[in-house]
Design a protein around this motif. Structure first.
Motif, mmCIF file in Angstrom:
data_model
loop_
_atom_site.group_PDB
_atom_site.id
_atom_site.type_symbol
_atom_site.label_atom_id
_atom_site.label_comp_id
_atom_site.label_asym_id
_atom_site.label_seq_id
_atom_site.Cartn_x
_atom_site.Cartn_y
_atom_site.Cartn_z
ATOM 1 N N TYR A 147 0.605 -1.404 -0.106
ATOM 2 C CA TYR A 147 0.044 0.097 -0.039
ATOM 3 C C TYR A 147 0.866 1.255 0.000
ATOM 4 C CZ TYR A 147 -3.631 3.486 1.596
ATOM 5 O OH TYR A 147 -4.430 4.285 1.804
ATOM 6 N N LEU A 148 1.876 1.289 0.843
ATOM 7 C CA LEU A 148 2.728 2.314 0.891
ATOM 8 C C LEU A 148 3.623 2.468 -0.332
ATOM 9 C CD1 LEU A 148 4.438 1.837 4.595
ATOM 10 C CD2 LEU A 148 2.942 3.847 3.740
ATOM 11 N N HIS A 149 3.890 1.519 -1.286
ATOM 12 C CA HIS A 149 4.730 1.619 -2.301
ATOM 13 C C HIS A 149 3.806 2.217 -3.185
ATOM 14 C CE1 HIS A 149 6.844 0.453 -5.920
ATOM 15 N NE2 HIS A 149 5.900 -0.365 -6.375
ATOM 16 N N ARG A 150 2.579 1.930 -3.367
ATOM 17 C CA ARG A 150 1.659 2.333 -4.384
ATOM 18 C C ARG A 150 0.994 3.887 -4.124
ATOM 19 N NH1 ARG A 150 -0.114 -0.512 -8.356
ATOM 20 N NH2 ARG A 150 0.604 -2.717 -8.697
ATOM 21 N N GLU A 151 0.893 4.097 -3.157
ATOM 22 C CA GLU A 151 0.112 5.348 -2.689
ATOM 23 C C GLU A 151 1.131 6.645 -2.665
ATOM 24 O OE1 GLU A 151 -3.080 6.719 -1.660
ATOM 25 O OE2 GLU A 151 -3.505 4.664 -2.318
ATOM 26 N N LYS A 152 0.862 7.530 -3.502
ATOM 27 C CA LYS A 152 1.735 8.460 -3.973
ATOM 28 C C LYS A 152 1.833 9.815 -2.962
ATOM 29 C CE LYS A 152 2.862 6.432 -7.302
ATOM 30 N NZ LYS A 152 4.020 5.499 -7.600
ATOM 31 N N GLU A 153 0.711 9.903 -2.264
ATOM 32 C CA GLU A 153 0.589 10.848 -1.186
ATOM 33 C C GLU A 153 -0.022 10.216 -0.075
ATOM 34 O OE1 GLU A 153 -1.524 14.412 -2.626
ATOM 35 O OE2 GLU A 153 -0.324 14.835 -4.341
ATOM 36 N N LEU A 154 0.400 10.682 1.222
ATOM 37 C CA LEU A 154 0.115 9.697 2.463
ATOM 38 C C LEU A 154 0.326 10.925 3.494
ATOM 39 C CD1 LEU A 154 -1.086 6.919 3.041
ATOM 40 C CD2 LEU A 154 1.199 6.355 4.066
ATOM 41 N N SER A 155 -0.979 11.195 4.296
ATOM 42 C CA SER A 155 -0.741 11.932 5.270
ATOM 43 C C SER A 155 -0.103 11.247 6.512
ATOM 44 C CB SER A 155 -2.158 12.697 5.939
ATOM 45 O OG SER A 155 -2.849 11.573 6.456
ATOM 46 N N MET A 156 0.551 12.163 7.380
ATOM 47 C CA MET A 156 1.087 11.506 8.532
ATOM 48 C C MET A 156 0.098 10.622 9.420
ATOM 49 S SD MET A 156 3.922 10.699 10.257
ATOM 50 C CE MET A 156 4.921 11.720 9.281
ATOM 51 N N ASP A 157 -1.334 11.217 9.597
ATOM 52 C CA ASP A 157 -2.125 10.339 10.393
ATOM 53 C C ASP A 157 -2.483 9.299 9.835
ATOM 54 O OD1 ASP A 157 -2.294 12.679 12.285
ATOM 55 O OD2 ASP A 157 -4.196 13.378 11.328
#
Length: 242
Positions: A147-157
């Motif tokens: 999921y982290l690899h595929r998500e381009k933008e990710l909030s800290m929360d």
């Protein structure tokens, strides 16, 4: 445990903590598993405030820890049998503590299974872990990195939520694994040489399971109690039934 091409030779029947209506997290559960001839016994492992490894599925208070079974007692009880111990790690920090304690009590490496919240990041940092135990990599731990690899933008929360509860990915997708995640998930298992992919029974029959099997990755499935689910697992060639 395993044959060539990473395929398990025979199914392993693991008695879950609390098997046969025994109290969860107790020596009685271990005793009945041994008496019934289970191949392995599963225990949930945490460290108490004093650094002692204890058997506890849920987080508990300091005074409650003192009443919990110590992992060393489990090692001592089954050391002279043929049983495996599957340590379901509830806190990542206890991984090396378990390995040291197993060595201290003379518990054989080939009979030690580590599963639970041990993540790909730990195995990536120390691939030699696969020589010190059978490392069962839980599907939710792999999915959070996919999921982290595929998500381009990710909030800290969002990041904190994902790290604290990787199951959120499946929860948000109705318990399903997206097709676009499958290739990356399989590749992760292949690169890390985990002994098995550890996953819940509700994922049986999915594209993810088929892809793992096509790649020659052994499967461990929890928690299998019903006879028809056992037969289904055996038909699918599942290596470990927990």
């Amino acid at each position: 445990l395993q044959q060539k091409e990473n395929q398990m030779a025979e199914p392993i029947i693991t008695a879950h903590s609390g098997c046969e209506l025994t109290e969860i997290d107790t020596i009685a559960s271990v005793e009945i598993a041994s008496a019934l001839g289970a191949d392995a016994v599963e225990v949930d492992v945490r460290a108490d405030p004093g650094g002692e490894l204890r058997i506890s599925h849920d987080p508990i208070g300091q005074n409650e820890f003192l009443k919990k079974l110590a992992l060393r007692e489990v090692f001592e009880r089954v050391r002279d049998t043929n049983m495996l111990i599957n340590c379901d790690i509830k806190e990542q920090a206890v991984l090396y503590m378990i390995l040291r304690e197993a060595e201290q009590y003379g518990f054989p490496t080939e009979r030690l299974v580590l599963s639970g919240c041990t993540g790909p990041e730990q195995l990536a940092r120390d691939l030699a872990l696969t020589e010190r135990c059978h490392f069962y990599l839980n599907i939710e731990e792999v999915l959070k990195f996919v999921y982290l690899h595929r998500e381009k933008e990710l909030s800290m929360d969002r990041f904190v939520l994902l790290m604290s509860d990787p199951w959120v990915i499946l929860k948000e997708n109705g318990g399903e694994i997206k097709d676009v995640w499958i290739e990356d998930t399989v590749r992760c298992y292949q690169m890390l040489h985990a002994a098995a992919a550890n996953l819940p029974k509700r994922l049986l029959g999915t594209k993810m399971v088929a892809a793992l099997q096509d790649a020659g990755i052994p499967l461990s499935v929890w928690t299998v109690n019903e006879p028809e689910i056992v037969r289904n697992c055996l038909d699918l060639g599942v290596g470990d039934l927990l």
